[in-house]
Write an enzyme that holds these catalytic residues in place. Structure first.
Site, PDB file in Angstrom:
ATOM      1  N   ASP A  72       0.902  -1.151   0.000  1.00 30.58           N
ATOM      2  CA  ASP A  72       0.000   0.000   0.000  1.00 30.58           C
ATOM      3  C   ASP A  72       0.936   1.194   0.000  1.00 30.58           C
ATOM      4  O   ASP A  72       1.591   1.480   1.009  1.00 30.58           O
ATOM      5  CB  ASP A  72      -0.866  -0.002   1.265  1.00 30.58           C
ATOM      6  CG  ASP A  72      -1.875   1.138   1.249  1.00 30.58           C
ATOM      7  OD1 ASP A  72      -1.453   2.285   1.077  1.00 30.58           O
ATOM      8  OD2 ASP A  72      -3.081   0.875   1.407  1.00 30.58           O
ATOM      9  N   HIS A  73       1.037   1.895  -1.132  1.00 34.09           N
ATOM     10  CA  HIS A  73       2.123   2.859  -1.241  1.00 34.09           C
ATOM     11  C   HIS A  73       1.992   4.025  -0.258  1.00 34.09           C
ATOM     12  O   HIS A  73       2.956   4.697   0.039  1.00 34.09           O
ATOM     13  CB  HIS A  73       2.334   3.328  -2.691  1.00 34.09           C
ATOM     14  CG  HIS A  73       1.370   4.370  -3.154  1.00 34.09           C
ATOM     15  ND1 HIS A  73       0.114   4.071  -3.594  1.00 34.09           N
ATOM     16  CD2 HIS A  73       1.476   5.718  -3.238  1.00 34.09           C
ATOM     17  CE1 HIS A  73      -0.510   5.190  -3.934  1.00 34.09           C
ATOM     18  NE2 HIS A  73       0.305   6.214  -3.736  1.00 34.09           N
ATOM     19  N   HIS A 106      -5.717   3.018   1.266  1.00 33.30           N
ATOM     20  CA  HIS A 106      -4.857   4.094   1.745  1.00 33.30           C
ATOM     21  C   HIS A 106      -5.450   4.860   2.938  1.00 33.30           C
ATOM     22  O   HIS A 106      -4.777   5.088   3.935  1.00 33.30           O
ATOM     23  CB  HIS A 106      -4.596   5.119   0.628  1.00 33.30           C
ATOM     24  CG  HIS A 106      -4.101   4.500  -0.649  1.00 33.30           C
ATOM     25  ND1 HIS A 106      -3.204   3.460  -0.683  1.00 33.30           N
ATOM     26  CD2 HIS A 106      -4.366   4.783  -1.953  1.00 33.30           C
ATOM     27  CE1 HIS A 106      -2.948   3.140  -1.931  1.00 33.30           C
ATOM     28  NE2 HIS A 106      -3.642   3.915  -2.724  1.00 33.30           N
TER      29      HIS A 106
HETATM   30  C1  BG6 Z   1      -3.638   5.015  -6.319  1.00 33.31           C
HETATM   31  C2  BG6 Z   1      -5.003   5.167  -6.923  1.00 33.31           C
HETATM   32  O1  BG6 Z   1      -3.602   3.926  -5.440  1.00 33.31           O
HETATM   33  O2  BG6 Z   1      -3.286   6.198  -5.612  1.00 33.31           O
HETATM   34  C3  BG6 Z   1      -5.049   6.385  -7.850  1.00 33.31           C
HETATM   35  O3  BG6 Z   1      -5.327   4.001  -7.664  1.00 33.31           O
HETATM   36  C4  BG6 Z   1      -4.576   7.611  -7.126  1.00 33.31           C
HETATM   37  O4  BG6 Z   1      -6.354   6.586  -8.362  1.00 33.31           O
HETATM   38  C5  BG6 Z   1      -3.240   7.360  -6.431  1.00 33.31           C
HETATM   39  O5  BG6 Z   1      -4.433   8.648  -8.079  1.00 33.31           O
HETATM   40  C6  BG6 Z   1      -2.871   8.528  -5.551  1.00 33.31           C
HETATM   41  O6  BG6 Z   1      -1.580   8.360  -5.041  1.00 33.31           O
HETATM   42  P1  BG6 Z   1      -0.720   9.602  -4.542  1.00 33.31           P
HETATM   43  O7  BG6 Z   1       0.504   9.001  -3.934  1.00 33.31           O
HETATM   44  O8  BG6 Z   1      -0.433  10.437  -5.751  1.00 33.31           O
HETATM   45  O9  BG6 Z   1      -1.577  10.325  -3.550  1.00 33.31           O
END
Ligand code: BG6
Length: 510
Positions: free
Chosen positions: A184-185, A247
């Site tokens: 989960d980034h 997230h």
């Molecule tokens: C991803 C979603 O997991 O996270 C995308 O699938 C979203 O829709 C993205 O744009 C947002 O990531 P960050 O790190 O740019 O907030």
């Protein structure tokens, strides 16, 4: 610094966008920071027909994602980095016989001395996770008698509680839970990890972190972009599945959780699961109606530019009822949080890109300064996840002059002020952790399922409930007008700007 053992990274779906856009740049950062193991090989595997050289050109030598990173890297070092990359064509399907792949892995392992340690990275649609795990198992590529084997999977982890369980059970047939890393980034973001430190390393916050002092908690995740080229995927997903289930509930769990016994990964993850299980599940239609809002962006003009509405985006159904805006109010059933509302929203096509947590503290129990103007000037702790990463504390100060008039001032901290520190990118941090066998920042099966348990009834209500509304909002505004009704009685959403201190608080200029 922990030592990273020699190993091979096998990327399934290596010809896809994620490999070039996220994974290889993360590896390049680790390479520049000299954090890759001494013996390290990347073996790309997918259905495209490519040679090793073509793969190297695509993801390293000619990659636009690396240009900036390699600006100060010598040609020799870039070639050295590229020489770690190899490619194996899997043929027609991902679920076939892996004997050729096995042969290649053995050859590379012997030639490059990667000690039999293998990390499998599944950058493929989730429907392929179980078939790939099975094929690896059939080929004996999951056994750990000669080096460890780990498997990383990307979100989405399921489409609902049932499908998440199926996915978990499917993977667990071939890999033990300790070998499975669900990425989960958001957990790789420094500011998300800092939530733990803010809470548990500061005696000025932890004693106040409960229903006695906190009035409500607000979390905003806004993106200025629309669905871009992902309309096909997004239309089957929506904001709740795409951002909230994973997230945002991860962020919620870090705010809600009790202090863990220590920083051991399992201790932290146990507390996160307990936190997610304590979210009050909304079952009743009326409760779901009163506590959830969904919306879809509509065509508009932003800065003189025509912007498409969601239903006009490529890959999106013309009558789509998929939400691009979701706002949820909920409660947490435990001692710490009884009766304290949480407000969480996520959306595309907002005025700016921002993710932040706002802890709204209660008004002091006994007020000394009558007519001080204190109303609505309660303390707030704003934790900025991105951009302009930092922390802002809003507190009351006396306005100079007679009497006791109170205004709000700011105390702030910015990550950017730590100029000497290299803040790792999310994928860089997460890959390095997995390479070192540290699963703290990865989601465990029970965590994912607990999150789905909370989200499932909302999705079911939105799909099958009676008189469920889908509100429109013009692209570029803060969502449907009536979204403020969710927080009625205590004000409105804080609509943040791109900078943490967009309203500087009280100050005297001259
Ligand atoms: C991803 C979603 O997991 O996270 C995308 O699938 C979203 O829709 C993205 O744009 C947002 O990531 P960050 O790190 O740019 O907030």
């Amino acid at each position: 610094m922990k030592k990273t053992e020699n190993q091979m990274l096998v990327i399934f779906g290596a010809s896809g966008d994620l490999t070039a856009r996220k994974l290889v740049p993360a590896l390049a950062n680790l390479f520049i920071a000299k954090q890759l193991p001494e013996n390290f090989v990347v073996l790309g595997a997918s259905r495209s027909n490519m040679t090793d050289d073509e793969f190297r050109e695509k993801v390293v030598l000619k990659s636009s994602y690396l240009k900036e990173k390699f600006k100060e890297t010598s040609k020799e070092d870039i070639n050295d980095f590229a020489s770690k990359f190899f490619y194996e064509d899997l043929g027609e399907t991902y679920d076939g016989d892996y004997s050729e792949l096995k042969k290649r892995i053995h050859e590379l392992n012997n030639e490059k001395n990667t000690d039999g340690n293998i990390m499998y990275y599944l950058s493929t649609p989730p429907t392929l996770y179980e078939p790939i795990a099975k094929s690896l198992s059939d080929a004996g590529l999951n056994t750990q008698n000669n080096g460890w084997k780990r498997i990383i999977v990307e979100k989405p982890f399921g489409y609902s509680l049932d499908t998440a369980k199926e996915l978990n059970n499917g993977l667990q047939q071939y890999f033990k839970e300790q070998q499975i890393y669900r990425i989960d980034h958001y957990l790789g973001k420094e500011t998300v990890q800092n939530l733990l430190v803010t809470r548990f390393a500061n005696s000025i916050f932890e004693p106040l972190w409960n229903r006695n002092y906190i009035h409500h908690v607000e979390i905003t995740n806004a993106e200025s972009v629309g669905v871009e080229k992902r309309g096909g995927y997004y239309d089957k997903s929506g904001a709740l599945r795409d951002m909230f289930q994973n997230h945002l509930l991860q962020i919620v769990s870090l705010i809600v959780m009790e202090p863990p016994i220590g920083d051991d990964p399992e201790e932290i993850r146990n507390e996160k699961v307990k936190a997610l299980k304590s979210l009050r599940i909304m079952k009743d239609d009326q409760v779901l109606h009163d506590n959830t809002i969904r919306g879809q962006y509509m065509a508009s003009t932003i800065d003189g530019e025509q912007v498409k509405g969601y239903r006009d985006e490529d890959g999106v159904d013309a009558d789509s009822t998929t939400e691009t805006y979701a706002a949820i109010k909920f409660f947490v059933d435990n001692w710490r949080w009884k009766d304290i509302p949480f407000y969480v929203r996520t959306a595309k096509r907002m005025p700016t890109k921002v993710t932040e947590v706002v802890i709204h503290f209660k008004t002091p129990h006994h007020q000394i300064f009558k007519d001080s103007g204190l109303n609505n000037k309660d303390n707030k702790l704003i934790i900025r996840i991105q951009p302009d990463e930092g922390i802002l504390m809003k507190f009351g100060v006396k306005v100079p002059g007679q009497g006791f008039k109170v205004e709000r001032a700011n105390l702030d901290f910015y990550y950017s002020s730590l100029s000497e520190t290299h803040v790792m990118e999310a994928y860089e941090r997460l890959l390095l952790d997995a390479m070192q066998g540290d699963a703290t920042l990865y989601a465990r099966a029970d965590e994912v399922e607990a999150a789905w348990e909370f989200v499932d009834p909302i999705l079911n209500y939105w799909k099958n409930g009676e008189n469920v509304r889908m509100y429109g909002y013009a692209a570029g505004v803060w969502g449907p007008e009536n979204a403020d009704e969710l927080i009625e009685g205590i004000g409105q959403w804080r609509n943040p700007g791109p900078n943490l201190t967009d309203d500087p608080g009280y100050c005297v200029i001259c």
